[in-house]
Design a protein around this motif. Structure first.
Motif, PDB file in Angstrom:
ATOM      1  N   PRO A 155      41.029  35.100  46.536  1.00 28.26           N
ATOM      2  CA  PRO A 155      41.527  33.729  46.633  1.00 28.26           C
ATOM      3  C   PRO A 155      40.921  32.806  45.576  1.00 28.26           C
ATOM      4  O   PRO A 155      39.709  32.763  45.393  1.00 28.26           O
ATOM      5  N   ARG A 156      41.793  32.081  44.921  1.00 26.37           N
ATOM      6  CA  ARG A 156      41.372  31.172  43.853  1.00 26.37           C
ATOM      7  C   ARG A 156      40.430  30.098  44.387  1.00 26.37           C
ATOM      8  O   ARG A 156      39.518  29.650  43.673  1.00 26.37           O
ATOM      9  N   PRO A 185      46.314  40.797  36.978  1.00 25.53           N
ATOM     10  CA  PRO A 185      45.693  41.810  37.836  1.00 25.53           C
ATOM     11  C   PRO A 185      45.129  41.265  39.139  1.00 25.53           C
ATOM     12  O   PRO A 185      44.798  42.045  40.034  1.00 25.53           O
ATOM     13  N   ASN A 186      45.013  39.950  39.267  1.00 27.31           N
ATOM     14  CA  ASN A 186      44.547  39.360  40.521  1.00 27.31           C
ATOM     15  C   ASN A 186      45.703  38.802  41.340  1.00 27.31           C
ATOM     16  O   ASN A 186      45.489  38.019  42.261  1.00 27.31           O
ATOM     17  N   LEU A 187      46.926  39.232  41.032  1.00 30.83           N
ATOM     18  CA  LEU A 187      48.093  38.705  41.735  1.00 30.83           C
ATOM     19  C   LEU A 187      48.878  39.819  42.419  1.00 30.83           C
ATOM     20  O   LEU A 187      48.905  40.960  41.946  1.00 30.83           O
ATOM     21  N   TRP A 202      38.940  36.884  52.044  1.00 30.13           N
ATOM     22  CA  TRP A 202      38.674  37.905  51.036  1.00 30.13           C
ATOM     23  C   TRP A 202      39.636  39.067  51.246  1.00 30.13           C
ATOM     24  O   TRP A 202      40.049  39.339  52.380  1.00 30.13           O
ATOM     25  N   PRO A 203      40.028  39.768  50.193  1.00 33.16           N
ATOM     26  CA  PRO A 203      41.059  40.806  50.343  1.00 33.16           C
ATOM     27  C   PRO A 203      40.674  41.929  51.295  1.00 33.16           C
ATOM     28  O   PRO A 203      41.533  42.455  52.011  1.00 33.16           O
ATOM     29  N   TRP A 204      39.413  42.318  51.335  1.00 35.26           N
ATOM     30  CA  TRP A 204      39.005  43.390  52.237  1.00 35.26           C
ATOM     31  C   TRP A 204      39.054  42.911  53.694  1.00 35.26           C
ATOM     32  O   TRP A 204      39.319  43.697  54.590  1.00 35.26           O
ATOM     33  N   GLU A 205      38.819  41.614  53.921  1.00 34.90           N
ATOM     34  CA  GLU A 205      38.956  41.061  55.272  1.00 34.90           C
ATOM     35  C   GLU A 205      40.425  41.077  55.702  1.00 34.90           C
ATOM     36  O   GLU A 205      40.739  41.426  56.841  1.00 34.90           O
ATOM     37  N   PRO A 231      36.660  46.244  45.829  1.00 32.39           N
ATOM     38  CA  PRO A 231      35.261  46.342  46.257  1.00 32.39           C
ATOM     39  C   PRO A 231      35.115  45.745  47.652  1.00 32.39           C
ATOM     40  O   PRO A 231      36.074  45.239  48.230  1.00 32.39           O
ATOM     41  N   SER A 232      33.929  45.755  48.173  1.00 32.54           N
ATOM     42  CA  SER A 232      33.686  45.186  49.497  1.00 32.54           C
ATOM     43  C   SER A 232      32.903  43.891  49.416  1.00 32.54           C
ATOM     44  O   SER A 232      32.478  43.363  50.448  1.00 32.54           O
ATOM     45  N   GLU A 233      32.718  43.372  48.202  1.00 34.58           N
ATOM     46  CA  GLU A 233      32.013  42.112  48.027  1.00 34.58           C
ATOM     47  C   GLU A 233      32.432  41.486  46.709  1.00 34.58           C
ATOM     48  O   GLU A 233      32.924  42.178  45.801  1.00 34.58           O
TER      49      GLU A 233
END
Length: 268
Positions: A155-156, A185-187, A202-205, A231-233
């Motif tokens: 997220p921006r 690549p972030n979209l 966050w994407p992993w959440e 990644p996870s962080e």
């Protein structure tokens, strides 16, 4: 002819193309002429019998939208030549994409992409004219007839200098985070409701949330959209960005033609 123009607009809508995302209105004309001259009715848009033909149409449409200068100068001559090709094509052979592209190339409107053009597409930014078309071409699994948004995977809103500092991001890396936040690549493309649900998570959440009811659906989505690199962080963002950019480059080389794929891009 009016019915065919409306029908071609509905067909483009199934590709996710609307007045906001369609960057060249002229592409409607060859489609309408094809539907009209080959006698296709409304069933063409949804019938499984025409699914392969729709794939060919979709590929041609998106590549013509991504290639700079196709729908610019010399438009009348180009449209006339395309319509001649369509009119002369056998009625049962489907959309004559190959013959159309040959005619376009003869008019200096080739749909082949060189290495520099591939790199330019990879450098597209959030909400720019061709960004939606690239994402739709690379990741076709989403139902694009729905309300679809360009979503920031990381997220921006999380990428502020003060927030990044608190996360432990080294000072010399913060500018890299900020520059890449809006990069291709972030979209990803998300339907409106999932995008709202994702918000600033966050994407992993988000991947571990209720939007994916099973581990299988989550893994399939991640693999299909090159999110298996996540990644996870936050400290892994830059590696994720570069890794997904390489994946996107491979996909672009595959879908935009062998002439691009056969060239060693930037010496890599």
């Amino acid at each position: 002819m009016r019915a065919s123009l409306l029908r071609s607009a509905r067909l483009l809508a199934t590709f996710g193309l609307s007045e906001r995302t369609l960057t060249a209105d002229s592409v409607v004309i060859p489609l309408a002429y094809y539907l009209h001259s080959h006698g296709h009715d409304d069933a063409y848009i949804i019938s499984s019998a025409h699914s392969k033909d729709r794939v060919a149409v979709r590929s041609w449409v998106f590549r013509s939208l991504l290639k700079r200068g196709v729908w610019g100068s010399g438009l009348d001559t180009l449209l006339n030549r395309i319509c001649i090709v369509v009119r002369q094509s056998p009625p049962n052979d489907g959309f004559p994409a190959g013959d159309i592209e040959a005619a376009m190339a003869a008019r200096g409107k080739s749909l082949q992409f060189g290495p520099e053009e591939i790199e330019e597409l990879l450098d597209l930014q959030y909400s720019k004219a061709r960004t939606f078309a690239v994402l739709a071409l690379l990741y076709p699994g989403l139902n694009l007839s729905q309300d679809v948004h360009e979503d920031h995977i990381f997220p921006r809103s999380r990428f502020r200098r003060s927030a990044l500092t608190r996360m432990g991001i080294p000072a010399e890396k913060i500018e890299d985070y900020l520059v890449r936040a809006n990069g291709l690549p972030n979209l990803q493309l998300l339907a409106g409701t999932p995008n709202v649900e994702k918000s600033d998570a966050w994407p992993w959440e988000w991947l571990d949330g209720p939007h994916f009811p099973t581990a299988q659906t989550r893994e399939e989505y991640a693999t299909r959209n090159d999110l298996d690199l996540l990644p996870s962080e936050p400290v892994g963002f830059l590696d994720f960005y570069e890794g997904r950019r390489l994946r996107m480059r491979e996909r672009l080389l595959s879908v935009l033609g062998e002439s691009a794929a056969s060239t060693d891009v930037l010496g890599e």
